[in-house]
Motif scaffolding. Structure first.
Motif, PDB file in Angstrom:
ATOM      1  N   LEU A   4      60.366  33.336  75.264  1.00  0.00           N
ATOM      2  CA  LEU A   4      61.698  32.484  75.462  1.00  0.00           C
ATOM      3  C   LEU A   4      62.868  33.419  75.720  1.00  0.00           C
ATOM      4  CD1 LEU A   4      63.157  29.926  74.043  1.00  0.00           C
ATOM      5  CD2 LEU A   4      62.874  31.136  72.076  1.00  0.00           C
ATOM      6  N   LEU A   5      63.503  33.051  76.550  1.00  0.00           N
ATOM      7  CA  LEU A   5      64.800  33.692  76.829  1.00  0.00           C
ATOM      8  C   LEU A   5      65.980  33.257  75.921  1.00  0.00           C
ATOM      9  CD1 LEU A   5      66.592  35.586  78.480  1.00  0.00           C
ATOM     10  CD2 LEU A   5      67.030  33.691  80.234  1.00  0.00           C
ATOM     11  N   ILE A   6      66.594  34.077  75.375  1.00  0.00           N
ATOM     12  CA  ILE A   6      67.778  33.523  74.241  1.00  0.00           C
ATOM     13  C   ILE A   6      68.961  34.312  74.766  1.00  0.00           C
ATOM     14  CG2 ILE A   6      68.599  33.607  72.250  1.00  0.00           C
ATOM     15  CD1 ILE A   6      65.832  33.955  70.990  1.00  0.00           C
ATOM     16  N   VAL A   7      70.030  33.378  75.120  1.00  0.00           N
ATOM     17  CA  VAL A   7      71.104  33.879  75.650  1.00  0.00           C
ATOM     18  C   VAL A   7      72.269  33.610  74.598  1.00  0.00           C
ATOM     19  CG1 VAL A   7      73.024  33.384  77.510  1.00  0.00           C
ATOM     20  CG2 VAL A   7      70.600  33.039  78.103  1.00  0.00           C
ATOM     21  N   THR A   8      73.076  34.434  74.218  1.00  0.00           N
ATOM     22  CA  THR A   8      73.905  34.334  72.946  1.00  0.00           C
ATOM     23  C   THR A   8      75.447  34.550  73.522  1.00  0.00           C
ATOM     24  OG1 THR A   8      74.008  36.807  72.509  1.00  0.00           O
ATOM     25  CG2 THR A   8      72.240  35.427  71.399  1.00  0.00           C
ATOM     26  N   THR A   9      76.104  33.521  73.049  1.00  0.00           N
ATOM     27  CA  THR A   9      77.582  33.469  73.402  1.00  0.00           C
ATOM     28  C   THR A   9      78.556  33.791  72.438  1.00  0.00           C
ATOM     29  OG1 THR A   9      77.778  30.958  73.401  1.00  0.00           O
ATOM     30  CG2 THR A   9      76.945  31.806  75.489  1.00  0.00           C
ATOM     31  N   GLY A  10      77.989  33.884  71.151  1.00  0.00           N
ATOM     32  CA  GLY A  10      79.322  34.047  70.144  1.00  0.00           C
ATOM     33  C   GLY A  10      79.025  32.837  69.216  1.00  0.00           C
ATOM     34  N   GLY A  11      80.319  32.293  68.988  1.00  0.00           N
ATOM     35  CA  GLY A  11      80.415  31.159  68.076  1.00  0.00           C
ATOM     36  C   GLY A  11      80.089  31.468  66.609  1.00  0.00           C
ATOM     37  N   THR A  12      80.314  30.332  65.833  1.00  0.00           N
ATOM     38  CA  THR A  12      80.350  30.179  64.378  1.00  0.00           C
ATOM     39  C   THR A  12      78.947  31.055  63.863  1.00  0.00           C
ATOM     40  OG1 THR A  12      82.016  28.450  63.986  1.00  0.00           O
ATOM     41  CG2 THR A  12      80.532  28.807  62.279  1.00  0.00           C
ATOM     42  N   ILE A  13      77.954  30.578  64.619  1.00  0.00           N
ATOM     43  CA  ILE A  13      76.726  31.265  64.055  1.00  0.00           C
ATOM     44  C   ILE A  13      76.877  32.738  64.075  1.00  0.00           C
ATOM     45  CG2 ILE A  13      75.616  31.577  66.316  1.00  0.00           C
ATOM     46  CD1 ILE A  13      73.051  30.292  65.100  1.00  0.00           C
ATOM     47  N   ASP A  14      77.562  33.370  64.940  1.00  0.00           N
ATOM     48  CA  ASP A  14      77.648  34.791  64.751  1.00  0.00           C
ATOM     49  C   ASP A  14      79.029  35.322  64.113  1.00  0.00           C
ATOM     50  OD1 ASP A  14      75.055  35.156  65.945  1.00  0.00           O
ATOM     51  OD2 ASP A  14      76.011  35.226  67.688  1.00  0.00           O
ATOM     52  N   LYS A  15      79.889  34.475  63.492  1.00  0.00           N
ATOM     53  CA  LYS A  15      81.107  35.060  62.870  1.00  0.00           C
ATOM     54  C   LYS A  15      80.890  35.846  61.617  1.00  0.00           C
ATOM     55  CE  LYS A  15      84.417  31.891  64.762  1.00  0.00           C
ATOM     56  NZ  LYS A  15      84.832  30.370  64.610  1.00  0.00           N
ATOM     57  N   ILE A  16      81.771  36.845  61.331  1.00  0.00           N
ATOM     58  CA  ILE A  16      81.780  37.577  60.290  1.00  0.00           C
ATOM     59  C   ILE A  16      83.394  37.202  59.849  1.00  0.00           C
ATOM     60  CG2 ILE A  16      81.868  39.982  59.317  1.00  0.00           C
ATOM     61  CD1 ILE A  16      80.334  40.652  61.762  1.00  0.00           C
ATOM     62  N   TYR A  17      83.638  36.733  58.652  1.00  0.00           N
ATOM     63  CA  TYR A  17      84.665  36.647  57.969  1.00  0.00           C
ATOM     64  C   TYR A  17      85.138  37.677  56.914  1.00  0.00           C
ATOM     65  CZ  TYR A  17      84.774  31.868  59.870  1.00  0.00           C
ATOM     66  OH  TYR A  17      84.781  30.617  61.078  1.00  0.00           O
ATOM     67  N   PHE A  18      86.638  37.875  57.093  1.00  0.00           N
ATOM     68  CA  PHE A  18      87.094  38.747  56.164  1.00  0.00           C
ATOM     69  C   PHE A  18      87.773  38.443  55.026  1.00  0.00           C
ATOM     70  CE2 PHE A  18      86.319  40.662  60.548  1.00  0.00           C
ATOM     71  CZ  PHE A  18      85.502  41.576  60.222  1.00  0.00           C
ATOM     72  N   ASP A  19      88.161  37.239  55.118  1.00  0.00           N
ATOM     73  CA  ASP A  19      88.960  36.428  54.042  1.00  0.00           C
ATOM     74  C   ASP A  19      88.886  35.026  54.154  1.00  0.00           C
ATOM     75  OD1 ASP A  19      90.829  36.083  55.953  1.00  0.00           O
ATOM     76  OD2 ASP A  19      92.457  37.438  55.395  1.00  0.00           O
ATOM     77  N   ASP A  20      88.313  34.487  53.319  1.00  0.00           N
ATOM     78  CA  ASP A  20      88.121  33.077  53.095  1.00  0.00           C
ATOM     79  C   ASP A  20      88.154  32.079  54.324  1.00  0.00           C
ATOM     80  OD1 ASP A  20      87.882  33.278  50.476  1.00  0.00           O
ATOM     81  OD2 ASP A  20      90.077  33.163  49.923  1.00  0.00           O
ATOM     82  N   LYS A  21      87.615  32.435  55.419  1.00  0.00           N
ATOM     83  CA  LYS A  21      87.406  31.886  56.619  1.00  0.00           C
ATOM     84  C   LYS A  21      88.924  31.759  57.210  1.00  0.00           C
ATOM     85  CE  LYS A  21      84.666  28.354  57.161  1.00  0.00           C
ATOM     86  NZ  LYS A  21      83.956  27.085  57.341  1.00  0.00           N
ATOM     87  N   SER A  22      89.484  32.899  57.166  1.00  0.00           N
ATOM     88  CA  SER A  22      90.627  32.798  58.188  1.00  0.00           C
ATOM     89  C   SER A  22      90.725  33.981  58.988  1.00  0.00           C
ATOM     90  CB  SER A  22      92.075  32.893  57.277  1.00  0.00           C
ATOM     91  OG  SER A  22      91.968  33.955  56.567  1.00  0.00           O
ATOM     92  N   ASP A  23      90.441  35.056  58.779  1.00  0.00           N
ATOM     93  CA  ASP A  23      90.569  36.414  59.545  1.00  0.00           C
ATOM     94  C   ASP A  23      88.865  36.656  59.831  1.00  0.00           C
ATOM     95  OD1 ASP A  23      91.255  38.453  61.180  1.00  0.00           O
ATOM     96  OD2 ASP A  23      91.340  39.819  59.641  1.00  0.00           O
ATOM     97  N   TYR A  24      88.806  36.478  61.318  1.00  0.00           N
ATOM     98  CA  TYR A  24      87.249  36.642  61.677  1.00  0.00           C
ATOM     99  C   TYR A  24      86.990  37.449  62.907  1.00  0.00           C
ATOM    100  CZ  TYR A  24      87.468  33.159  65.217  1.00  0.00           C
ATOM    101  OH  TYR A  24      88.055  32.364  66.334  1.00  0.00           O
ATOM    102  N   GLN A  25      85.717  38.149  63.079  1.00  0.00           N
ATOM    103  CA  GLN A  25      85.385  38.365  64.533  1.00  0.00           C
ATOM    104  C   GLN A  25      83.945  37.836  64.474  1.00  0.00           C
ATOM    105  OE1 GLN A  25      85.370  42.661  64.102  1.00  0.00           O
ATOM    106  NE2 GLN A  25      83.261  42.643  64.018  1.00  0.00           N
ATOM    107  N   VAL A  26      83.699  37.733  65.812  1.00  0.00           N
ATOM    108  CA  VAL A  26      82.197  37.316  66.305  1.00  0.00           C
ATOM    109  C   VAL A  26      81.523  38.534  66.385  1.00  0.00           C
ATOM    110  CG1 VAL A  26      80.762  36.197  68.001  1.00  0.00           C
ATOM    111  CG2 VAL A  26      83.034  35.211  67.704  1.00  0.00           C
TER     112      VAL A  26
END
Length: 161
Positions: A4-26
């Motif tokens: 299985l080839l898996i290609v990742t592009t980011g999105g919410t699945i990979d998000k890390i939030y720093f304060d109640d879903k406002s400041d994040y990075q992928v």
């Protein structure tokens, strides 16, 4: 299924939030860790190509996805992608022939308790093994034809278009 080839592009699945879903990075792709923890009985390769919220994915990014997949020999491809432009990307990949391509993501980050990430990944793994050749979306427990689905932002789910 071959590898299985898996290609990742980011999105919410990979998000890390720093304060109640406002400041994040992928962050780093989560799918490899999830599949290893689940003890899947197939080989997979993860190729992270971009780390973006899908609202920021461009046509050039979609072409990079298409070229990356085309350069690989794998017939089964799973793409993790943000939900806001997943349908658009799936439609852009329709010209890739001879493969089963399934896009999935999450409405809540994989790191959040109660996230739909593992369930959606499981559905996508099942779909990539059983769906006919073409491009599909695995979200909300269903396998969707990208020509006939839309994201209902207000209800935070995918539904028939």
């Amino acid at each position: 299924m071959d590898d299985l080839l898996i290609v990742t592009t980011g999105g919410t699945i990979d998000k890390i939030y720093f304060d109640d879903k406002s400041d994040y990075q992928v962050g780093e792709p989560q799918i490899g860790r999830i599949l290893k923890e689940l003890g899947v009985a197939f080989r997979f390769t993860v190729i992270p190509i971009i780390r973006k919220d899908s609202l920021h994915i461009t046509d050039a990014d979609r072409e990079l996805m298409r070229a990356t997949i085309a350069a690989q020999s794998a017939r089964h491809v799973l793409i993790t992608h943000g939900t806001d432009s997943m349908v658009q990307t799936a439609q852009a990949l329709a010209s890739l022939e001879g493969r089963v391509i399934v896009l999935t993501g999450a409405l809540n980050p994989a790191g959040f308790r109660g996230s739909d990430a593992e369930f959606n990944i499981g559905c996508a793994v099942g779909a990539v093994q059983s769906a006919p050749e073409g491009v599909w979306i695995a979200m909300n427990g269903r396998i969707w034809d990208p020509r006939h689905v839309r994201k209902n932002v207000a209800a935070n789910r995918f539904e028939p278009a």
